[in-house]
Enzyme design. Structure first.
Site, PDB file in Angstrom:
ATOM      1  CG  ASP A   1       4.764   2.733   7.420  1.00  0.00           C
ATOM      2  OD1 ASP A   1       3.689   3.915   6.948  1.00  0.00           O
ATOM      3  OD2 ASP A   1       4.174   1.903   8.179  1.00  0.00           O
TER       4      ASP A   1
ATOM      5  CG  ASP B   1       0.872  -1.719   6.776  1.00  0.00           C
ATOM      6  OD1 ASP B   1       1.331  -2.294   7.281  1.00  0.00           O
ATOM      7  OD2 ASP B   1       0.898  -1.146   7.798  1.00  0.00           O
TER       8      ASP B   1
ATOM      9  CG  HIS C   1      -0.695   0.158   2.244  1.00  0.00           C
ATOM     10  ND1 HIS C   1       0.673  -0.777   2.669  1.00  0.00           N
ATOM     11  CD2 HIS C   1      -0.472   0.821   3.134  1.00  0.00           C
ATOM     12  CE1 HIS C   1       0.945  -0.143   4.260  1.00  0.00           C
ATOM     13  NE2 HIS C   1       0.123   0.905   4.763  1.00  0.00           N
TER      14      HIS C   1
END
Length: 311
Positions: A67, A212, A63
């Site tokens: 980070d 995530d 994504h």
């Protein structure tokens, strides 16, 4: 096949963990390295390993949170300086092409190799050839996010030379023909079908690397029977509400996915900076209570993914 963890932290770089990046080392299988996410500072982490940027052939982005992608432009540029001239393909959600091309254009960076993009909007097979297949499914995060399942093709069975020798068939070129599955007529008139003397194929390996996510059935389907599952564990088991609100997972939720999917080992990453030292070990213990083969990985950990033992 090995997994090498270049960054195992969450959100922003920390003293003990850099932000997310995982290398799948396929040097023996195809003389390549595949990266999954390229957080800020990933190329600095690579300098502390034996990895060579020119060997990186594919980059899979889960994504577009910073980070997970802020290290991309610098790494792509350095690959040019370090002898990389083979094509490189980046897979990821819509927007990854714009992000990379804008950074390269504004900085006046010119690459010495062809750069290709494959943007993803839904579950699909993003890559497949004779030796590997990579598929993806959407996860449950604040923005579009995907997990990847890497499946190695089965290895051909070995020629059962001991059985052939028992039939007084001497080794030589004929063995090569039989190993190819051909039918051979021997000088003495016997006809031998190579297919009858080839052992069963050896099952290939499967590695699942998730971005995530909160708990989602897609995580289980991506990880089904995998040899290794790389799953985020941003929070401990007592922070379920916080994990849900921030679209992340706890240690026990990751372990539940591993247990339900029947994986061989669970590798926990994307660890919040609040969990250092003993607290990091506590995350591992929490996961192990649900799924015993759980490990909280650290930066520069290398995990072997061996071929399954022959039956």
């Amino acid at each position: 096949m090995q997994l090498e963890f270049l960054g195992t932290g969450a959100g922003s770089p920390g003293k003990f963990r850099n932000v997310t990046s995982t290398a799948l080392r396929l040097l023996d299988e195809r003389n390549e390295v595949w990266l999954f996410d390229v957080g800020e500072g990933t190329q600095h982490q690579i300098l502390r390993t034996t990895l060579k940027p020119r060997k990186i052939a594919k980059i899979f982005i889960t994504h577009l949170h910073g980070d997970h992608i802020f290290g991309l432009p610098g790494l792509l540029s350095s690959r040019s300086f370090q002898g990389g001239d083979e094509p490189l393909t980046i897979y990821g959600p819509v927007g990854v092409r714009d992000f990379v091309q804008t950074a390269l254009r504004v900085s006046g960076t010119h690459l010495s190799y062809p750069l290709k993009f494959h943007e993803i909007t839904k579950a699909e097979t993003v890559f497949e050839d004779a030796t590997f297949k990579v598929s993806c499914e959407p996860l449950d995060h604040r923005i579009a996010c995907f997990g990847y399942r890497v499946e190695e093709a089965d290895h051909p069975g070995e020629l059962q030379a001991d059985r052939l020798k028992a039939l007084n068939i001497p080794s030589g070129p004929v063995y090569g023909q039989l190993k190819a599955g051909k039918t051979v007529t021997l000088p003495d008139g016997r006809t031998i079908n190579g297919q009858d003397y080839i052992a069963a194929p050896q099952k290939g390996r499967t590695v699942t690397i998730l971005g995530d996510t909160r708990r989602t059935p897609h995580a289980v389907s991506l990880a089904q029977d995998a040899d290794a599952l790389v799953h985020e564990s941003t929070f401990g088991k007592d922070e379920g509400k916080l994990a849900h609100n921030y679209y992340h997972s706890t240690s026990t939720q990751a372990a539940q996915v591993a247990q339900q999917a029947g994986v061989k080992q669970l590798l926990l990453t994307h660890i919040s900076a609040r969990y250092t030292g003993k607290l990091s070990k506590e995350l591992q213990k929490q996961a192990q209570k649900v799924f015993s083969h759980s490990k909280v990985v650290r930066d520069f950990d290398v995990i072997d993914i061996p071929l399954p033992e022959k039956g």
